[in-house]
Scaffold this motif. Structure first.
Motif, PDB file in Angstrom:
ATOM      1  N   VAL A  87      -3.477   2.148 -20.104  1.00 48.68           N
ATOM      2  CA  VAL A  87      -4.182   1.327 -20.943  1.00 48.68           C
ATOM      3  C   VAL A  87      -5.724   1.669 -20.788  1.00 48.68           C
ATOM      4  N   ASP A  88      -5.991   1.640 -19.609  1.00 48.40           N
ATOM      5  CA  ASP A  88      -7.523   1.578 -18.880  1.00 48.40           C
ATOM      6  C   ASP A  88      -7.534   2.361 -17.799  1.00 48.40           C
ATOM      7  N   GLU A  89      -7.858   3.623 -17.697  1.00 43.94           N
ATOM      8  CA  GLU A  89      -7.803   4.399 -16.475  1.00 43.94           C
ATOM      9  C   GLU A  89      -8.795   3.866 -15.443  1.00 43.94           C
ATOM     10  N   ARG A  90      -9.650   3.057 -15.638  1.00 41.36           N
ATOM     11  CA  ARG A  90     -10.436   2.494 -14.553  1.00 41.36           C
ATOM     12  C   ARG A  90      -9.701   1.563 -13.946  1.00 41.36           C
ATOM     13  N   VAL A  91      -8.694   0.916 -14.238  1.00 40.79           N
ATOM     14  CA  VAL A  91      -7.917  -0.045 -13.630  1.00 40.79           C
ATOM     15  C   VAL A  91      -6.735   0.606 -12.759  1.00 40.79           C
ATOM     16  N   VAL A  92      -6.736   0.108 -11.607  1.00 42.97           N
ATOM     17  CA  VAL A  92      -5.537   0.550 -10.583  1.00 42.97           C
ATOM     18  C   VAL A  92      -4.781  -0.700 -10.434  1.00 42.97           C
ATOM     19  N   GLU A  93      -3.471  -0.159 -10.803  1.00 43.15           N
ATOM     20  CA  GLU A  93      -2.360  -1.129 -10.702  1.00 43.15           C
ATOM     21  C   GLU A  93      -1.595  -0.869  -9.264  1.00 43.15           C
ATOM     22  N   ILE A  94      -1.271  -2.106  -8.691  1.00 40.69           N
ATOM     23  CA  ILE A  94      -0.725  -2.011  -7.320  1.00 40.69           C
ATOM     24  C   ILE A  94       0.584  -2.665  -7.368  1.00 40.69           C
ATOM     25  N   SER A  95       1.684  -1.806  -6.989  1.00 43.22           N
ATOM     26  CA  SER A  95       3.173  -2.536  -6.885  1.00 43.22           C
ATOM     27  C   SER A  95       3.751  -2.020  -5.498  1.00 43.22           C
ATOM     28  N   LEU A  96       4.695  -2.991  -5.371  1.00 44.37           N
ATOM     29  CA  LEU A  96       5.373  -2.668  -3.981  1.00 44.37           C
ATOM     30  C   LEU A  96       6.386  -1.438  -4.212  1.00 44.37           C
ATOM     31  N   THR A  97       6.794  -0.971  -2.942  1.00 45.51           N
ATOM     32  CA  THR A  97       7.783  -0.142  -2.881  1.00 45.51           C
ATOM     33  C   THR A  97       8.910  -0.705  -2.441  1.00 45.51           C
ATOM     34  N   GLU A  98      10.061  -0.360  -2.416  1.00 47.13           N
ATOM     35  CA  GLU A  98      11.236  -0.898  -1.736  1.00 47.13           C
ATOM     36  C   GLU A  98      11.037  -1.409  -0.335  1.00 47.13           C
ATOM     37  N   LYS A  99      10.368  -0.371   0.245  1.00 50.99           N
ATOM     38  CA  LYS A  99      10.074  -0.900   1.764  1.00 50.99           C
ATOM     39  C   LYS A  99       9.121  -2.232   1.845  1.00 50.99           C
ATOM     40  N   GLY A 100       8.298  -2.190   0.959  1.00 51.80           N
ATOM     41  CA  GLY A 100       7.216  -3.352   0.877  1.00 51.80           C
ATOM     42  C   GLY A 100       8.191  -4.471   0.491  1.00 51.80           C
ATOM     43  N   LEU A 101       9.254  -4.663  -0.529  1.00 56.23           N
ATOM     44  CA  LEU A 101       9.763  -5.620  -0.854  1.00 56.23           C
ATOM     45  C   LEU A 101      10.783  -6.158   0.404  1.00 56.23           C
ATOM     46  N   ARG A 102      11.323  -5.090   0.940  1.00 59.14           N
ATOM     47  CA  ARG A 102      12.572  -5.382   2.271  1.00 59.14           C
ATOM     48  C   ARG A 102      11.539  -6.257   3.310  1.00 59.14           C
ATOM     49  N   LEU A 103      10.069  -6.059   3.432  1.00 62.47           N
ATOM     50  CA  LEU A 103       9.737  -6.641   4.389  1.00 62.47           C
ATOM     51  C   LEU A 103       9.595  -8.315   3.992  1.00 62.47           C
ATOM     52  N   LYS A 104       9.818  -8.716   2.672  1.00 60.81           N
ATOM     53  CA  LYS A 104       9.689 -10.350   2.571  1.00 60.81           C
ATOM     54  C   LYS A 104      10.766 -10.754   3.463  1.00 60.81           C
ATOM     55  N   ASP A 105      11.732 -10.334   3.232  1.00 60.09           N
ATOM     56  CA  ASP A 105      13.002 -11.026   4.236  1.00 60.09           C
ATOM     57  C   ASP A 105      12.666 -11.196   5.544  1.00 60.09           C
ATOM     58  N   LYS A 106      12.267 -10.004   5.961  1.00 65.70           N
ATOM     59  CA  LYS A 106      11.486 -10.211   7.510  1.00 65.70           C
ATOM     60  C   LYS A 106      10.457 -11.173   7.843  1.00 65.70           C
ATOM     61  N   ALA A 107       9.645 -11.232   6.846  1.00 65.08           N
ATOM     62  CA  ALA A 107       8.702 -12.091   6.931  1.00 65.08           C
ATOM     63  C   ALA A 107       8.922 -13.638   6.642  1.00 65.08           C
ATOM     64  N   ALA A 108       9.850 -13.672   6.102  1.00 63.09           N
ATOM     65  CA  ALA A 108      10.360 -15.235   5.579  1.00 63.09           C
ATOM     66  C   ALA A 108      10.231 -16.374   6.812  1.00 63.09           C
ATOM     67  N   CYS A 109      10.431 -15.713   8.001  1.00 63.20           N
ATOM     68  CA  CYS A 109      10.413 -16.778   9.199  1.00 63.20           C
ATOM     69  C   CYS A 109       9.134 -17.164   9.761  1.00 63.20           C
ATOM     70  N   ILE A 110       8.226 -16.224   9.350  1.00 66.62           N
ATOM     71  CA  ILE A 110       6.961 -16.483  10.002  1.00 66.62           C
ATOM     72  C   ILE A 110       6.433 -17.732   9.862  1.00 66.62           C
ATOM     73  N   PRO A 111       6.150 -18.262   8.593  1.00 69.39           N
ATOM     74  CA  PRO A 111       5.477 -19.641   8.465  1.00 69.39           C
ATOM     75  C   PRO A 111       6.039 -20.828   9.235  1.00 69.39           C
ATOM     76  N   SER A 112       7.393 -20.725   9.487  1.00 66.34           N
ATOM     77  CA  SER A 112       8.084 -22.009  10.418  1.00 66.34           C
ATOM     78  C   SER A 112       7.910 -21.686  12.027  1.00 66.34           C
ATOM     79  N   GLN A 113       7.710 -20.243  12.207  1.00 74.59           N
ATOM     80  CA  GLN A 113       7.416 -20.123  13.556  1.00 74.59           C
ATOM     81  C   GLN A 113       6.002 -20.362  13.737  1.00 74.59           C
ATOM     82  N   MET A 114       5.055 -19.981  12.780  1.00 77.20           N
ATOM     83  CA  MET A 114       3.919 -20.452  13.054  1.00 77.20           C
ATOM     84  C   MET A 114       3.423 -22.015  13.298  1.00 77.20           C
ATOM     85  N   PHE A 115       4.277 -22.912  12.430  1.00 75.12           N
ATOM     86  CA  PHE A 115       4.262 -24.506  12.547  1.00 75.12           C
ATOM     87  C   PHE A 115       4.895 -24.817  14.128  1.00 75.12           C
TER      88      PHE A 115
END
Length: 142
Positions: A87-115
């Motif tokens: 729509v507007d080539e000045r705008v850059v859209e950012i999306s996660l790859t599969e690798k980026g999405l998979r990190l979510k499961d690995k990161a899920a324990c971090i908040p409780s570990q921090m607490f």
């Protein structure tokens, strides 16, 4: 001149605590091969899917000059893609790859570990968040 003593400053304990917490996160994030700023970008994208550079910047209080190199490094790690808007080539859209999405499961324990490591409850974290959000709201009214 009590007001000029370090122990009486609001900024110093917040600054020092921020550094300590960021270092503590770093220990956990190194296992994911991401830095703390990269983790923040991932948090935004896990929550909101595709975002523009400006939208991510608004959420993280970062300008595009700071964010762009960070996003390029994340793209090189194949965690996300950067694509010009059709729509507007000045705008850059950012999306996660599969690798980026998979990190979510690995990161899920971090908040409780921090607490656990900080010996702090969720309620105490909520209280801190309430106060810091109040300070942010005050600062943004200026």
């Amino acid at each position: 001149m009590e007001v000029l003593k370090l122990k009486n400053q609001i900024c110093f304990p917040i600054y020092a605590l921020s550094r300590e917490i960021t270092q503590l996160y770093g220990k956990h994030l190194s296992e994911l091969d991401v830095t703390y700023p990269q983790y923040l970008v991932l948090l935004v994208l896990w929550e909101h899917d595709t975002q523009t550079v400006n939208q991510i910047g608004e959420k993280l209080f970062l300008d595009s000059g700071t964010l762009t190199p960070l996003l390029k490094r994340m793209e090189a790690k194949e965690l996300l893609t950067r694509k010009r808007s059709t729509v507007d080539e000045r705008v850059v859209e950012i999306s996660l790859t599969e690798k980026g999405l998979r990190l979510k499961d690995k990161a899920a324990c971090i908040p409780s570990q921090m607490f656990d490591e900080m010996n702090i409850t969720k309620e105490e974290v909520d209280a801190i968040r309430t106060i810091t959000n109040k300070l942010f709201a005050f600062n943004n009214k200026k």
